[in-house]
Design an enzyme around this catalytic site. Structure first.
Site, PDB file in Angstrom:
ATOM      1  N   LYS A   6       0.827  -1.204   0.000  1.00 28.11           N
ATOM      2  CA  LYS A   6       0.000   0.000   0.000  1.00 28.11           C
ATOM      3  C   LYS A   6       0.868   1.264   0.000  1.00 28.11           C
ATOM      4  CE  LYS A   6      -4.412  -1.345   0.258  1.00 28.11           C
ATOM      5  NZ  LYS A   6      -4.259  -2.764   0.018  1.00 28.11           N
ATOM      6  N   LYS A  47      -4.989 -12.960 -12.707  1.00 27.48           N
ATOM      7  CA  LYS A  47      -5.668 -13.637 -11.608  1.00 27.48           C
ATOM      8  C   LYS A  47      -6.996 -12.947 -11.347  1.00 27.48           C
ATOM      9  CE  LYS A  47      -5.250 -14.820  -6.704  1.00 27.48           C
ATOM     10  NZ  LYS A  47      -4.406 -14.789  -5.477  1.00 27.48           N
ATOM     11  N   LYS A  71     -11.441  -8.820  -7.596  1.00 26.61           N
ATOM     12  CA  LYS A  71     -12.302  -7.626  -7.622  1.00 26.61           C
ATOM     13  C   LYS A  71     -11.480  -6.382  -7.930  1.00 26.61           C
ATOM     14  CE  LYS A  71     -13.892  -8.565  -3.448  1.00 26.61           C
ATOM     15  NZ  LYS A  71     -13.609 -10.002  -3.222  1.00 26.61           N
TER      16      LYS A  71
END
Length: 328
Positions: A113, A193, A196
Site C-alpha cells: 500500500k 488472476k 475484484k
C-alpha cells in the site's frame, strides 16, 4: 478433530476465484469429517479500506447467503460475523503490547500500500494483530491460506510465541498454514488472476443476463472463425474448472479444427457454469426468502464462537495480570 478457521472480508461480491480458491476447500474439509470449521465474515478488517456503511452491510449479508448456498453446513461448521465477537478486538489489544512495530512494518500488504502511494491508516498497519487474535482465540490448528497470505500466518505464530514467552504460559497454540494448491489461481476475464481489484471477475450468483455479459467479456485474440485456435486460451482454462477431461478434450479439438469461434466456446462455458452452480443458485434464491433462518444461523454461530472466545480471553487477561469479574 483439528480446528480449521478462515475469514473473508466483505469487500465485494464473491466470484469464481473465491469459490475455487477457497470456499470449495472449506466445504471439502467440512465434509471430510477431519476438521471442525470456523468460518467468519471479517467485517472489522474491512474497515481498513471500506468506508460505505451500506455496502458493508449488503456485502456481509450476501457472503453469508453465498456460504450457505455453496455448501457450508451450520450443523457441521460454525458461521459467524467477526463483529459479533468483541473478544477478537479485546485480544488484539493484549497482543498489540507484545508485537514489535518492526514486524508490522515488514508486512507485505502494508508495504504494498505504501509503495502504491496510499496513505495507510493505523488499522491497516495493525491488521496482522487483529488477524492473529482471530486465529489464536479459537485454538486453531490450521488456516487455509494462499501462498501470498502465508506471511500473515507466520506473523501470527511469531506473536503467539512472543506472548507465551513473555508471560511464561503456553496459552496460544501455534497454527499451521493449509496452503491451497495451484487451482487457487483462477484466471479472470482478462487473463490475470481473477480479482475484484482488477474488475475481471465472473460472479456465479449474478443474474443470467449479467453472467452472460461477464463470460462474453473474456479477452481473446483476433483469429478468424475458420482458422485453428490456441486450445489453451482463457476460455479453455475456465472451462476446465467445470468439465470432465473428455469434455475438455472435445473443446480443445474444436479449437484446433477451426470453424469454431470464441463466441461458441463462451456459450459452452456459460452453460457449464449455469449447470455446475444450478442447485446452489436455487438454494440461494430460497435463502433470500428466508432471512429469519439466515439470522438464526448467525446467532447460533456467534453463540458457539463467543463461548470459546470468552474462555480464552479470560485466561489471557489472567496471564497478563488484569483483575476483574466480568468473565466470572
Amino acid at each position: 478433530m483439528k480446528r480449521s478457521l478462515s475469514g473473508i472480508q466483505p469487500s465485494g461480491i464473491l466470484h469464481l476465484g473465491n469459490y475455487f480458491g477457497a470456499i470449495s476447500q472449506f466445504v471439502k474439509n467440512q465434509n471430510s469429517g477431519e476438521f471442525e470449521g470456523f468460518y467468519f465474515i471479517a467485517d472489522y478488517h474491512s474497515l481498513t479500506s471500506l468506508t460505505d456503511p451500506k455496502s458493508l452491510k449488503e456485502n456481509t449479508y450476501n457472503i453469508v447467503l453465498d456460504y450457505l448456498a455453496l455448501g457450508l453446513d451450520p450443523d457441521k461448521s460454525t458461521i459467524f460475523l467477526q463483529s459479533d465477537i468483541p473478544e477478537h478486538v479485546e485480544l488484539s489489544w493484549l497482543l498489540s503490547n507484545v508485537t514489535p512495530v518492526g514486524l508490522l512494518e515488514r508486512g507485505h500488504s502494508y508495504k504494498d500500500k505504501i509503495a502504491k502511494g496510499f496513505t495507510p491508516n493505523a488499522g491497516l498497519m495493525t491488521y496482522p494483530v487483529l488477524m492473529a487474535a482471530d486465529i489464536l482465540i479459537y485454538d486453531t490448528d490450521i488456516v487455509p491460506v494462499g501462498k501470498d497470505q502465508k506471511q500473515h500466518l507466520e506473523m501470527t505464530r511469531d506473536i503467539a510465541m512472543k506472548f507465551n514467552q513473555q508471560y511464561g504460559v503456553e496459552l496460544f497454540k501455534l497454527p499451521d498454514p493449509f496452503i491451497m494448491d495451484d487451482l487457487a489461481v483462477i484466471p479472470g476475464t482478462d487473463g490475470q488472476k481473477m480479482s475484484k481489484s482488477y474488475g475481471n471477475t465472473i460472479n456465479m450468483f449474478a443474474s443470467k443476463k449479467e453472467l452472460k455479459k461477464q463470460v462474453m467479456s473474456i479477452v481473446t485474440d483476433s483469429t478468424p472463425l475458420e482458422e485453428p485456435k490456441d486450445p489453451n486460451n482463457n476460455i479453455a482454462k475456465l472451462y476446465a474448472l467445470f468439465a470432465s477431461i473428455e469434455k475438455q478434450n472435445e473443446l480443445k479439438e474444436k479449437f484446433l479444427a477451426g470453424n469454431f469461434g470464441y463466441g461458441h466456446a463462451k456459450t459452452e462455458l456459460l452453460n457449464a457454469i449455469l449447470e455446475y452452480f444450478g442447485e446452489a443458485r436455487e438454494r440461494r434464491e430460497h435463502l433470500v426468502e428466508n432471512s429469519d433462518y439466515v439470522q438464526e444461523v448467525l446467532n447460533e454461530g456467534a453463540k458457539k464462537a463467543r463461548a470459546i472466545a470468552r474462555e480464552k480471553i479470560m485466561r489471557a487477561k489472567e496471564a497478563v495480570g488484569l483483575i476483574g469479574n466480568a468473565y466470572k
